[in-house]
Design an enzyme around this catalytic site. Structure first.
Site, PDB file in Angstrom:
ATOM      1  N   GLU A   1      -0.120  -3.775  23.165  1.00 50.25           N
ATOM      2  CA  GLU A   1       0.539  -2.504  23.470  1.00 50.25           C
ATOM      3  C   GLU A   1      -0.148  -1.831  24.657  1.00 50.25           C
ATOM      4  O   GLU A   1      -1.363  -1.983  24.836  1.00 50.25           O
ATOM      5  CB  GLU A   1       0.499  -1.596  22.236  1.00 50.25           C
ATOM      6  CG  GLU A   1       1.288  -2.174  21.074  1.00 50.25           C
ATOM      7  CD  GLU A   1       1.362  -1.246  19.865  1.00 50.25           C
ATOM      8  OE1 GLU A   1       0.804  -0.136  19.935  1.00 50.25           O
ATOM      9  OE2 GLU A   1       1.982  -1.641  18.864  1.00 50.25           O
TER      10      GLU A   1
ATOM     11  N   HIS B   1       5.941   2.281  19.014  1.00 51.56           N
ATOM     12  CA  HIS B   1       4.898   2.602  18.039  1.00 51.56           C
ATOM     13  C   HIS B   1       4.964   4.082  17.647  1.00 51.56           C
ATOM     14  O   HIS B   1       3.983   4.829  17.757  1.00 51.56           O
ATOM     15  CB  HIS B   1       3.513   2.268  18.597  1.00 51.56           C
ATOM     16  CG  HIS B   1       2.493   2.051  17.505  1.00 51.56           C
ATOM     17  ND1 HIS B   1       1.421   1.202  17.633  1.00 51.56           N
ATOM     18  CD2 HIS B   1       2.387   2.569  16.256  1.00 51.56           C
ATOM     19  CE1 HIS B   1       0.700   1.214  16.529  1.00 51.56           C
ATOM     20  NE2 HIS B   1       1.272   2.052  15.677  1.00 51.56           N
TER      21      HIS B   1
ATOM     22  N   GLY C   1       0.839  -1.187   0.000  1.00 51.62           N
ATOM     23  CA  GLY C   1       0.000   0.000   0.000  1.00 51.62           C
ATOM     24  C   GLY C   1       0.883   1.248   0.000  1.00 51.62           C
ATOM     25  O   GLY C   1       2.043   1.213  -0.410  1.00 51.62           O
TER      26      GLY C   1
ATOM     27  N   ARG D   1       1.236  -3.919  12.492  1.00 52.54           N
ATOM     28  CA  ARG D   1       0.550  -4.252  13.735  1.00 52.54           C
ATOM     29  C   ARG D   1       1.210  -5.483  14.334  1.00 52.54           C
ATOM     30  O   ARG D   1       1.632  -6.397  13.623  1.00 52.54           O
ATOM     31  CB  ARG D   1      -0.936  -4.539  13.488  1.00 52.54           C
ATOM     32  CG  ARG D   1      -1.794  -3.300  13.230  1.00 52.54           C
ATOM     33  CD  ARG D   1      -1.973  -2.465  14.492  1.00 52.54           C
ATOM     34  NE  ARG D   1      -2.989  -1.432  14.330  1.00 52.54           N
ATOM     35  CZ  ARG D   1      -2.748  -0.170  14.006  1.00 52.54           C
ATOM     36  NH1 ARG D   1      -1.497   0.211  13.794  1.00 52.54           N
ATOM     37  NH2 ARG D   1      -3.732   0.696  13.910  1.00 52.54           N
TER      38      ARG D   1
END
Length: 319
Positions: free
Chosen positions: A264, A282, A156, A235
């Protein structure tokens, strides 16, 4: 009177203050909405803002009887039950590509830091061992990036940014995704297993979902080999973390660079103890430019919704 918008996830005020100039914000600060607001207040909420990874299921939607728009801050929307939203005629929007460049930068940072053993070489200098010419078995020359085969899982907006950066470092790029893109100069591999067998550096840039849960497992990691590396900026659910820990401990692969984790903000303690892992909290999309772009997408989606128009960045349920 401004339209009411619920801040569903725990988001720093710096990320939401632009919205306050346009909407009446109800900030749940990440707590259950029924604990923070009265039922009559919740009954007035037609739109909410959420972090894409925050669970938002059918029962949560039913607490907001007037809800008709879920707007994700960021590109991800894996926490949202799209089928439940569609069944309730709730539109879902996100911020596609708004943070792609920033995430691509972090992917390259992790890739280089892992391959060139930053967690080892930095303390080697700070401790004085380098100045003292103290030998270290961890300082043996690693393999470089030039000429390496780097496989990207997912092509993507973020995958494309990573591919361009990797190619600039004189590496060969291959990819696997649901779609083969004829406009790209990179090698397409017909399956995830084929990609893992072809490359020795495996970069995960795919969306999270039931179809990608734990697909990076022990068998796939073994295909990378002892000189292989895994980089994950998508992820944490995509990787089977116990399998990754086992592969790192046994040196079935050389190392890993991780910006995301399955639960997380808790990285597995086994990972934090390993010298062949680089860990970040992150931060892939956490740049000033990314936040400005993501906030613009959120504002555009909310403005269109309250005007009765189609969302410019709508997420569609495909199954």
């Amino acid at each position: 009177m401004p339209d009411k918008v619920l801040i569903y996830s725990r988001l720093p005020r710096s990320m939401t203050q632009r919205f306050a100039a346009h909407f009446d914000l109800l900030d749940a600060v990440g707590k259950p909405v029924e604990e923070m607001f009265a039922a009559d207040e919740l009954a007035q909420v037609r739109a909410l803002i959420t972090a894409g990874g925050t669970p938002l299921r059918a029962a949560d939607m039913d607490k907001l009887p007037a809800l008709k728009a879920i707007i994700c801050y960021g590109t991800g929307y894996d926490g949202v039950d799209l089928k439940a939203a569609a069944a309730r005629n709730i539109v879902v929007g996100n911020s596609p590509g708004a943070n792609a460049s920033s995430v691509g930068d972090v992917a390259m940072m992790l890739l280089l830091a892992t391959m060139r053993r930053l967690p080892v070489v930095d303390p080697y200098v700070r401790s004085g061992d380098w100045a003292a010419a103290k030998p270290s078995p961890l300082m043996k020359p690693p393999m470089g990036l030039a000429g390496r085969k780097v496989g990207i899982y997912g092509m993507g907006e973020i995958g494309r940014k990573i591919a361009a950066r990797v190619a600039a470092f004189e590496a060969e790029v291959g990819y696997f995704s649901r779609t083969r893109y004829d406009d790209l100069p990179y090698r397409y591999l017909p399956s995830l297993d084929a990609l893992a067998e072809w490359c020795s550096v495996f970069v995960i840039a795919v969306r999270a979902g039931t179809d990608t849960n734990h697909v990076v497992n022990a068998d796939l990691l073994a295909k990378l080999g002892a000189d292989g590396y895994v980089i994950n900026i998508s992820r944490g659910s995509v990787i089977d973390e116990p399998a990754l820990v086992a592969a790192l401990k046994s040196h079935a692969i050389a190392g890993a660079g991780l910006d995301v984790y399955e639960t997380e903000p808790h990285a597995p303690s086994e990972l934090t103890k390993l010298p062949n892992v680089v860990l970040t909290p992150h931060i892939g999309g956490n740049t000033q430019e990314s936040h400005v772009a993501m906030q613009a997408c959120v504002l555009a989606n909310l403005t269109a919704f309250f005007a009765g128009e189609k969302l410019p960045y709508e997420v569609r349920c495909t199954s």
